[in-house]
Design an enzyme around this catalytic site. Structure first.
Site, PDB file in Angstrom:
ATOM      1  N   ASN A 182       0.831  -1.212   0.000  1.00  0.00           N
ATOM      2  CA  ASN A 182       0.000   0.000   0.000  1.00  0.00           C
ATOM      3  C   ASN A 182       0.862   1.258   0.000  1.00  0.00           C
ATOM      4  OD1 ASN A 182      -2.965  -0.245  -0.111  1.00  0.00           O
ATOM      5  ND2 ASN A 182      -2.679  -1.677   1.577  1.00  0.00           N
ATOM      6  N   ARG A 218       3.581   0.841  24.652  1.00  0.00           N
ATOM      7  CA  ARG A 218       2.964   1.466  23.479  1.00  0.00           C
ATOM      8  C   ARG A 218       3.200   2.976  23.429  1.00  0.00           C
ATOM      9  NH1 ARG A 218      -3.074   0.205  22.965  1.00  0.00           N
ATOM     10  NH2 ARG A 218      -2.228  -1.841  22.512  1.00  0.00           N
ATOM     11  N   MET A 229       1.280  -2.769  12.061  1.00  0.00           N
ATOM     12  CA  MET A 229       0.654  -3.772  12.926  1.00  0.00           C
ATOM     13  C   MET A 229       0.710  -3.392  14.404  1.00  0.00           C
ATOM     14  SD  MET A 229      -0.316  -5.543  10.476  1.00  0.00           S
ATOM     15  CE  MET A 229      -1.094  -6.904  11.311  1.00  0.00           C
ATOM     16  N   HIS A 247      -8.034  -0.900   5.769  1.00  0.00           N
ATOM     17  CA  HIS A 247      -8.320  -2.191   6.403  1.00  0.00           C
ATOM     18  C   HIS A 247      -9.023  -3.097   5.393  1.00  0.00           C
ATOM     19  CE1 HIS A 247      -9.103  -5.052   9.585  1.00  0.00           C
ATOM     20  NE2 HIS A 247     -10.350  -5.134   9.166  1.00  0.00           N
ATOM     21  N   ASP A 288      -9.705  -0.076  14.387  1.00  0.00           N
ATOM     22  CA  ASP A 288     -10.457  -0.042  13.121  1.00  0.00           C
ATOM     23  C   ASP A 288     -11.849   0.574  13.302  1.00  0.00           C
ATOM     24  OD1 ASP A 288      -8.323  -1.318  11.848  1.00  0.00           O
ATOM     25  OD2 ASP A 288      -9.088  -3.296  12.321  1.00  0.00           O
TER      26      ASP A 288
END
Length: 201
Positions: free
Chosen positions: A15, A66, A91, A110, A146
């Site tokens: 992509n 994170r 990811m 997605h 998402d």
């Protein structure tokens, strides 16, 4: 003044390459890819970015919490003065810190018709469920998986003999097409967000 795009990837970067091709061909006008960033040293997309002469950087995520990692990533993107962040097979779930740093300026692609089949193995989820149509979605990114407002979607038929690999390839072709369309739309500012709806203006 060209709009500057930052691309985040974890894998092969197909992509990313579709976006880079669209920028080079003028399908995303007045734009440039300012930085390609990966959390994985082995990501093939980084080598593909370097082969195109683009700024490419790896910040390994292993062993980092994170938000600690995201602070490093945000600093790199700010240093590159990016106007828009595009996730291309990245990811990692972004922290609230990352999302707040680029409000309504982070896009993701997605491989399902969200809100159906979020997360990993979307094609397997679609086949297991027995849907007759699958597809892909470009959406704004928020703190949830998402789940941000949908910009563009494209549907593809699911054929009786489809495997995950066959369906993956059919969806990927549409991913490459609509991601570039969505990036162009957002960079040109030809939209507004009304609740969850992204409306072209």
């Amino acid at each position: 003044m060209k709009k500057r795009i930052g691309v985040l990837l974890s894998g092969r970067g197909s992509n990313f390459e579709a976006l880079a091709d669209s920028v080079a061909a003028g399908r995303i006008p007045n734009a440039e890819i300012a930085l390609v960033l990966s959390n994985r040293e082995a990501a093939a997309g980084i080598e593909r970015a370097k082969a195109r002469g683009l700024a490419a950087r790896v910040i390994p995520s292993k062993g980092l919490e994170r938000e600690a990692y995201d602070r490093l990533a945000v600093a790199a993107l700010n240093e590159a003065k990016v106007d828009l962040v595009c996730l291309a097979g990245y990811m990692r779930l972004l922290s609230p810190y990352f999302v707040a740093a680029f409000p309504q300026k982070i896009l993701n692609i997605h491989p399902s018709l969200l809100p159906s089949f979020p997360g990993l193995e979307a094609q397997k989820q679609a086949l297991d469920y027995g849907v007759k149509f699958a597809g892909c979605t470009v959406h704004f990114v928020d703190e949830n998986l998402d789940a941000g407002p949908i910009i563009l979607q494209s549907a593809v038929p699911v054929e009786d003999g489809d495997t995950e690999e066959i369906l993956f390839a059919r969806i990927l072709e549409e991913e490459h097409r609509i991601y570039s369309e969505a990036v162009k739309l957002v960079l040109e500012g030809k939209y507004k967000i009304a609740g969850r709806r992204v409306v072209r203006s």
